[in-house]
Each structure stands twice: as structure tokens, then as C-alpha cells.
Design a protein around this motif. Structure first.
Motif: not given
Length: 400
Positions: A26-29, A136-144
Motif C-alpha cells: 500500500d505504498g506510494m510506488w 521490488h523496492d529499495y528495501e526488497g519489498k514486493r511493490i508491483a
């Protein structure tokens, strides 16, 4: 020596597009773009054109997490749930070949990336079709997430009716924001698909994105990386929604109002003029001509029936009249009585059914009276024949 390779070993292409946020992110990317995966043998080459990715990855601060800024094919076949782990032939490889496969790099534009990278997974293109491609984002979270699909086959050569393509929508004109302290107004609305560029000169500013309206009101930048430290800095285009930007330098946002909320308005939300409905003309109703007035039929006026009964002379004729004169008088009376009967018959025909009974009674009475007079006449004749002649009656002047 000519070596024939199986068709599965030839270069085959899969495409990932229509990215959505990972089901628990649920982040901004908000990632958009296309990734083409070309398989030659068991080696996959990823050709990327992406936007909306983590800024730290796009300008390439090397992450510490093994999955940081990663772009990987996972074993799952859905973006609506857990996509599983990295997908490769575990019988061929003991170590995960996807570790270190990333997007981004030096020289990339903030928030976007274009480039290629390759990895040998030990799998064929047919093994990868329908699998989930994860960023993944910079911290390794799955974003897309997007699913790999084979390209649409070319249309058959049989002649078909030409397809009329709609005219492309006009590209929105880019919007330039004079980025300065004391922004007024602090809101901006632009059509969806518009690129907004922040410009300034001779001063030091930066552009940061804030996560939501509350952060915008409080000038809370969180841990979001900068979008740029030097002009120009472009944001968008976006398909819709509102994003919040500000200058993070001390006092520029909170004290001097250097911030702006930009809303991209989808074309579908633009007001559509309603068609003017013309009233349906009503048929002209012609007036119905008046019905003719029916006059009541006039009944024939019955004519009165005059029944004439012969009256016998009260006085006696002189002796000089003799029997012939008496007989002539009797015959005249008979003719008069016969005429009265004929008149009665005519009266019955004229009077009709309504007065038939009355006429009948009158006729019967007249007939009876006639018979009585006839009988009296005969009796008078016999008396004259057996007696002396009757003296004439005295005149009224002498009968005192």
C-alpha cells in the motif's frame, strides 16, 4: 555438420504489462511500463521500459537487501495473492540465479528506468508463460506485479473488412510550475496524461513527494527520497489521482508554503454535455363535425270522423205528398245513412290502431241508431195506410 535445434530452443518472446500493485503493498510506488522477456535456450533476457519505480533504485543506490531493486520471475500465476518464490530449475541450479538481477542504474531519470539484463534459469519460454513478474523496492519489498503472456498471433491472411482505428487522443500540453516560496495557489488540476515540470533558477530548491493529504498539510516528507535537487524536475504523467509535492529545505514548506497538490483528472470524469431533447410533435386533431340534429318524425294528425245520421222530419208532410213522396223520402234517408257508414269506414282507416276502439264504438252506436230510425219509418208508413190522413201539425205560433 548441420545441427537442428528443437523449436523450443529458438528465441521466443513473452511480455509483461498492465502492472498492478502487489496484493499486500500500500505504498506510494505505482509501476507502469513494459518488460519483454526473450528466451534463447534456457536464458532469459529482460528488456525494460519502466516508470513509477523506487527513486533510489532508478538513480541506483546499491541496496543491501538481496531482493532490493529486484526484477524477478516468480513461480506463482496470480497477482491477486502470494506469487511464490523465484522461479528456476532447482535440479540444474543449487543457488538462486535471480539474486542480483535488478533494474535501475547510474544515469537513469528519477522514477524511471530503461535497460536490459539476462539470467539463465534452466527453463524454457513455455515454462514461464503465465508466471508472475515481480518488482521490488529499495528495501526488497514486493511493490508491483504483472503476468507474462505470449504475444497475440498475427491475423490470418484471409481478406477481412478493414478495421477503423479511432483517432488518437491529443497529447496534453506539458505544464510548467514556477517553483518558489509562498506558492499561490497551492493546488493545480491538469488533464490525465499531463507532464508537470518544476523550474527555478538562481536559488536552491528541491522537489520531494509527500505520501498523502495529511502529510501535505503538516509538511511531513517521511523517508521519501528527493525527486530532484536541480531544475527542471518533471512529474507525471498520471492516469488520475492527486499527488503532493514540496521543498524539503529548512522552512521552505512549513514556514513559507513552498508546496503544491497536483490532481490529474481522467478524461472520463470531464462533464459530458447532455443532448437537447426536442419535444415529440403531437398530431393535429381536427374537430369532429357536429352530428346532424334528428328532428322527431311528425305523426299524421288524425282527421275527425263525422258520422252523419239522417234525422226524420218531425212534422208530417201534407196529404198531397202521397205514398210516392214518403217512399222517396225513405230512399233519401237510406242514401244519407249509407253515406254515413262509408264516412265511418274512411275514419277507421285514418285514425289507425290508437283510436280504432273509439271509432268502432261510434260506428256501432250509429248503426244501432240507423236501425231504430228505419224501423220507426216503416211503422209510420203502415199507420198512414190504415188510418185517416193525418192533419198537418199546427205552426208554432198557433200552438199556445
Amino acid at each position: 555438420m548441420l545441427v537442428l535445434l528443437p523449436a523450443s530452443a529458438l528465441a521466443q518472446t513473452l511480455t509483461a504489462t498492465n502492472f498492478v500493485k502487489y496484493f499486500d503493498y500500500d505504498g506510494m510506488w505505482a509501476v507502469a511500463g513494459t518488460v519483454t522477456v526473450t528466451t534463447t535456450g534456457t536464458t532469459q533476457t529482460l528488456d525494460m521500459t519502466l516508470s513509477g519505480v523506487d527513486n533510489y533504485c532508478s538513480i541506483y543506490h546499491e541496496p543491501t537487501d538481496p531482493n532490493g531493486c529486484g526484477i524477478h520471475i516468480h513461480s506463482g500465476t496470480t497477482c491477486a495473492g502470494d506469487a511464490g518464490g523465484h522461479y528456476y530449475d532447482e535440479g540444474t541450479f543449487t543457488d538462486d540465479p535471480w539474486v542480483g538481477i535488478r533494474y535501475g542504474g547510474w544515469g537513469s531519470t528519477s522514477g524511471s528506468h530503461s535497460g536490459t539484463t539476462s539470467v539463465d534459469t534452466g527453463l524454457l519460454s513455455s515454462d514461464l508463460e503465465g508466471r508472475a513478474l515481480i518488482l521490488h523496492d529499495y528495501e526488497g519489498k514486493r511493490i508491483a506485479c504483472a503476468l507474462l503472456a505470449a504475444p497475440t498471433p498475427a491475423p490470418s491472411s484471409s481478406p477481412t473488412a478493414p478495421t477503423l482505428k479511432p483517432s488518437p487522443a491529443p497529447t496534453p500540453v506539458p505544464v510548467v510550475v514556477d517553483w518558489k516560496r509562498q506558492m499561490d495557489p497551492q493546488t493545480l488540476s491538469v488533464p490525465a496524461g499531463t507532464t508537470v515540470t518544476f523550474t527555478w533558477s538562481g536559488v536552491v530548491h528541491d522537489v520531494h513527494e509527500m505520501s498523502d493529504a495529511t502529510a501535505f498539510d503538516n509538511c511531513d516528507f517521511g523517508h521519501n527520497p528527493p525527486l530532484g535537487y536541480s531544475a527542471p524536475v518533471s512529474v507525471g504523467p498520471e492516469a488520475g489521482g492527486t499527488k503532493y509535492y514540496g521543498c524539503k529545505l529548512t522552512g521552505h514548506c512549513a514556514a513559507e508554503g513552498q508546496k503544491i497538490a497536483i490532481t490529474w483528472i481522467p478524461e472520463a470524469n470531464a462533464p459530458t454535455p447532455k443532448p437537447t431533447l426536442r419535444p415529440t410533435p403531437r398530431p393535429t386533431v381536427r374537430p369532429t363535425p357536429p352530428m346532424p340534429t334528428l328532428r322527431p318524425s311528425q305523426k299524421p294528425t288524425p282527421r275527425p270522423t263525422i258520422i252523419t245520421a239522417g234525422m226524420e222530419d218531425a212534422g208530417m208532410e201534407e196529404e198531397d205528398g202521397s205514398e210516392d213522396q214518403g217512399e222517396d223520402q225513405g230512399e233519401d234517408q237510406d242514401e244519407n245513412k249509407g253515406g254515413g257508414a262509408d264516412a265511418a269506414g274512411g275514419g277507421l282507416a285514418i285514425m289507425g290502431i290508437v283510436i280504432a276502439a273509439v271509432v268502432g264504438l261510434l260506428c256501432v252506436g250509429g248503426f244501432v241508431r240507423w236501425k231504430q230510425l228505419q224501423s220507426q219509418d216503416r211503422t209510420s208508413k203502415k199507420g198512414r195506410e190504415t188510418r185517416n190522413p193525418i192533419q198537418p201539425a199546427a205552426s208554432p205560433t198557433t200552438a199556445i
